[in-house]
Design a protein around this motif. Structure first.
Motif, PDB file in Angstrom:
ATOM      1  N   ILE A  60       0.832  -1.199   0.000  1.00 39.92           N
ATOM      2  CA  ILE A  60       0.000   0.000   0.000  1.00 39.92           C
ATOM      3  C   ILE A  60       0.869   1.252   0.000  1.00 39.92           C
ATOM      4  O   ILE A  60       0.583   2.229  -0.683  1.00 39.92           O
ATOM      5  CB  ILE A  60      -0.970  -0.008   1.198  1.00 39.92           C
ATOM      6  CG1 ILE A  60      -1.985  -1.131   1.019  1.00 39.92           C
ATOM      7  CG2 ILE A  60      -1.669   1.328   1.356  1.00 39.92           C
ATOM      8  CD1 ILE A  60      -2.896  -1.376   2.180  1.00 39.92           C
ATOM      9  N   ASN A  61       1.966   1.226   0.736  1.00 42.66           N
ATOM     10  CA  ASN A  61       2.858   2.379   0.779  1.00 42.66           C
ATOM     11  C   ASN A  61       3.483   2.652  -0.582  1.00 42.66           C
ATOM     12  O   ASN A  61       3.655   3.812  -0.959  1.00 42.66           O
ATOM     13  CB  ASN A  61       3.941   2.190   1.841  1.00 42.66           C
ATOM     14  CG  ASN A  61       3.420   2.402   3.249  1.00 42.66           C
ATOM     15  OD1 ASN A  61       2.319   2.910   3.441  1.00 42.66           O
ATOM     16  ND2 ASN A  61       4.198   2.005   4.226  1.00 42.66           N
ATOM     17  N   LEU A  62       3.821   1.608  -1.333  1.00 41.91           N
ATOM     18  CA  LEU A  62       4.360   1.812  -2.677  1.00 41.91           C
ATOM     19  C   LEU A  62       3.326   2.478  -3.576  1.00 41.91           C
ATOM     20  O   LEU A  62       3.636   3.382  -4.355  1.00 41.91           O
ATOM     21  CB  LEU A  62       4.813   0.479  -3.288  1.00 41.91           C
ATOM     22  CG  LEU A  62       6.049  -0.139  -2.653  1.00 41.91           C
ATOM     23  CD1 LEU A  62       6.316  -1.519  -3.246  1.00 41.91           C
ATOM     24  CD2 LEU A  62       7.256   0.758  -2.827  1.00 41.91           C
ATOM     25  N   ARG A  63       2.099   2.054  -3.459  1.00 44.62           N
ATOM     26  CA  ARG A  63       1.017   2.656  -4.239  1.00 44.62           C
ATOM     27  C   ARG A  63       0.811   4.114  -3.829  1.00 44.62           C
ATOM     28  O   ARG A  63       0.594   4.983  -4.663  1.00 44.62           O
ATOM     29  CB  ARG A  63      -0.268   1.851  -4.050  1.00 44.62           C
ATOM     30  CG  ARG A  63      -1.455   2.387  -4.786  1.00 44.62           C
ATOM     31  CD  ARG A  63      -1.302   2.224  -6.288  1.00 44.62           C
ATOM     32  NE  ARG A  63      -2.437   2.821  -6.945  1.00 44.62           N
ATOM     33  CZ  ARG A  63      -2.357   3.749  -7.890  1.00 44.62           C
ATOM     34  NH1 ARG A  63      -1.176   4.151  -8.308  1.00 44.62           N
ATOM     35  NH2 ARG A  63      -3.421   4.258  -8.422  1.00 44.62           N
ATOM     36  N   LEU A  64       0.887   4.383  -2.538  1.00 45.58           N
ATOM     37  CA  LEU A  64       0.746   5.754  -2.052  1.00 45.58           C
ATOM     38  C   LEU A  64       1.883   6.637  -2.548  1.00 45.58           C
ATOM     39  O   LEU A  64       1.668   7.796  -2.885  1.00 45.58           O
ATOM     40  CB  LEU A  64       0.681   5.787  -0.528  1.00 45.58           C
ATOM     41  CG  LEU A  64      -0.676   5.458   0.076  1.00 45.58           C
ATOM     42  CD1 LEU A  64      -0.561   5.320   1.585  1.00 45.58           C
ATOM     43  CD2 LEU A  64      -1.703   6.506  -0.287  1.00 45.58           C
ATOM     44  N   CYS A  65       3.088   6.091  -2.595  1.00 46.64           N
ATOM     45  CA  CYS A  65       4.223   6.868  -3.114  1.00 46.64           C
ATOM     46  C   CYS A  65       3.978   7.259  -4.562  1.00 46.64           C
ATOM     47  O   CYS A  65       4.260   8.391  -4.967  1.00 46.64           O
ATOM     48  CB  CYS A  65       5.523   6.076  -2.986  1.00 46.64           C
ATOM     49  SG  CYS A  65       6.105   5.945  -1.288  1.00 46.64           S
ATOM     50  N   ASP A  66       3.428   6.337  -5.337  1.00 47.13           N
ATOM     51  CA  ASP A  66       3.086   6.636  -6.727  1.00 47.13           C
ATOM     52  C   ASP A  66       2.008   7.713  -6.790  1.00 47.13           C
ATOM     53  O   ASP A  66       2.071   8.636  -7.597  1.00 47.13           O
ATOM     54  CB  ASP A  66       2.611   5.360  -7.423  1.00 47.13           C
ATOM     55  CG  ASP A  66       2.348   5.576  -8.896  1.00 47.13           C
ATOM     56  OD1 ASP A  66       3.224   6.154  -9.583  1.00 47.13           O
ATOM     57  OD2 ASP A  66       1.263   5.149  -9.371  1.00 47.13           O
ATOM     58  N   ARG A  67       1.041   7.592  -5.912  1.00 47.27           N
ATOM     59  CA  ARG A  67      -0.041   8.585  -5.850  1.00 47.27           C
ATOM     60  C   ARG A  67       0.501   9.959  -5.450  1.00 47.27           C
ATOM     61  O   ARG A  67       0.081  10.992  -5.983  1.00 47.27           O
ATOM     62  CB  ARG A  67      -1.074   8.106  -4.837  1.00 47.27           C
ATOM     63  CG  ARG A  67      -2.344   8.867  -4.805  1.00 47.27           C
ATOM     64  CD  ARG A  67      -3.334   8.147  -3.916  1.00 47.27           C
ATOM     65  NE  ARG A  67      -4.446   8.991  -3.587  1.00 47.27           N
ATOM     66  CZ  ARG A  67      -5.425   8.644  -2.784  1.00 47.27           C
ATOM     67  NH1 ARG A  67      -5.437   7.462  -2.221  1.00 47.27           N
ATOM     68  NH2 ARG A  67      -6.400   9.479  -2.528  1.00 47.27           N
ATOM     69  N   ILE A  68       1.445   9.980  -4.523  1.00 45.72           N
ATOM     70  CA  ILE A  68       2.049  11.236  -4.080  1.00 45.72           C
ATOM     71  C   ILE A  68       2.823  11.881  -5.220  1.00 45.72           C
ATOM     72  O   ILE A  68       2.720  13.080  -5.459  1.00 45.72           O
ATOM     73  CB  ILE A  68       2.942  11.013  -2.852  1.00 45.72           C
ATOM     74  CG1 ILE A  68       2.066  10.722  -1.626  1.00 45.72           C
ATOM     75  CG2 ILE A  68       3.841  12.208  -2.592  1.00 45.72           C
ATOM     76  CD1 ILE A  68       2.839  10.223  -0.419  1.00 45.72           C
ATOM     77  N   ARG A  69       3.612  11.092  -5.942  1.00 44.14           N
ATOM     78  CA  ARG A  69       4.363  11.639  -7.082  1.00 44.14           C
ATOM     79  C   ARG A  69       3.424  12.234  -8.121  1.00 44.14           C
ATOM     80  O   ARG A  69       3.669  13.308  -8.668  1.00 44.14           O
ATOM     81  CB  ARG A  69       5.237  10.559  -7.717  1.00 44.14           C
ATOM     82  CG  ARG A  69       6.534  10.317  -6.983  1.00 44.14           C
ATOM     83  CD  ARG A  69       7.481   9.447  -7.788  1.00 44.14           C
ATOM     84  NE  ARG A  69       6.949   8.112  -8.024  1.00 44.14           N
ATOM     85  CZ  ARG A  69       7.088   7.082  -7.193  1.00 44.14           C
ATOM     86  NH1 ARG A  69       7.755   7.235  -6.080  1.00 44.14           N
ATOM     87  NH2 ARG A  69       6.581   5.906  -7.489  1.00 44.14           N
ATOM     88  N   SER A  70       2.335  11.530  -8.383  1.00 45.97           N
ATOM     89  CA  SER A  70       1.355  12.024  -9.339  1.00 45.97           C
ATOM     90  C   SER A  70       0.724  13.328  -8.854  1.00 45.97           C
ATOM     91  O   SER A  70       0.548  14.282  -9.622  1.00 45.97           O
ATOM     92  CB  SER A  70       0.272  10.959  -9.553  1.00 45.97           C
ATOM     93  OG  SER A  70      -0.722  11.416 -10.415  1.00 45.97           O
ATOM     94  N   ALA A  71       0.396  13.388  -7.571  1.00 43.68           N
ATOM     95  CA  ALA A  71      -0.195  14.602  -6.998  1.00 43.68           C
ATOM     96  C   ALA A  71       0.798  15.751  -7.033  1.00 43.68           C
ATOM     97  O   ALA A  71       0.429  16.893  -7.327  1.00 43.68           O
ATOM     98  CB  ALA A  71      -0.670  14.338  -5.570  1.00 43.68           C
ATOM     99  N   GLN A  72       2.070  15.455  -6.760  1.00 44.87           N
ATOM    100  CA  GLN A  72       3.097  16.500  -6.810  1.00 44.87           C
ATOM    101  C   GLN A  72       3.217  17.058  -8.231  1.00 44.87           C
ATOM    102  O   GLN A  72       3.360  18.264  -8.421  1.00 44.87           O
ATOM    103  CB  GLN A  72       4.451  15.947  -6.354  1.00 44.87           C
ATOM    104  CG  GLN A  72       4.534  15.707  -4.881  1.00 44.87           C
ATOM    105  CD  GLN A  72       5.792  14.955  -4.484  1.00 44.87           C
ATOM    106  OE1 GLN A  72       6.346  14.173  -5.254  1.00 44.87           O
ATOM    107  NE2 GLN A  72       6.245  15.183  -3.258  1.00 44.87           N
TER     108      GLN A  72
END
Length: 73
Positions: free
Chosen positions: A37-49
């Motif tokens: 889940i954390n890996l997916r969140l990191c991807d989501r964070i990069r996309s949001a950034q």
């Protein structure tokens, strides 16, 4: 001029939504949810950034255009 004002409002709204999505994703990352889940969140964070950066760039571009039209009009 009204079209530019509308575009500025849309750009501000887009920026606000992107920043909120980034804040939420960072908050979720702070919770202990597991590696997958954390890996997916990191991807989501990069996309949001990326969306925040794009929204800020659009807002600056529109703001400059509105400033230029005021000075030349």
């Amino acid at each position: 001029m009204e079209l530019l004002t509308l575009e500025l409002a849309r750009a501000r709204q887009r920026l606000n939504r992107a920043e909120l999505a980034l804040e939420r994703a960072n908050a979720m990352l702070d919770e202990d949810c597991g590696v997958g889940i954390n890996l997916r969140l990191c991807d989501r964070i990069r996309s949001a950034q990326q969306r925040v950066g794009e929204a800020k760039a659009r807002l600056v571009k529109l703001d400059r255009a509105s400033t230029d039209s005021v000075h030349s009009g």
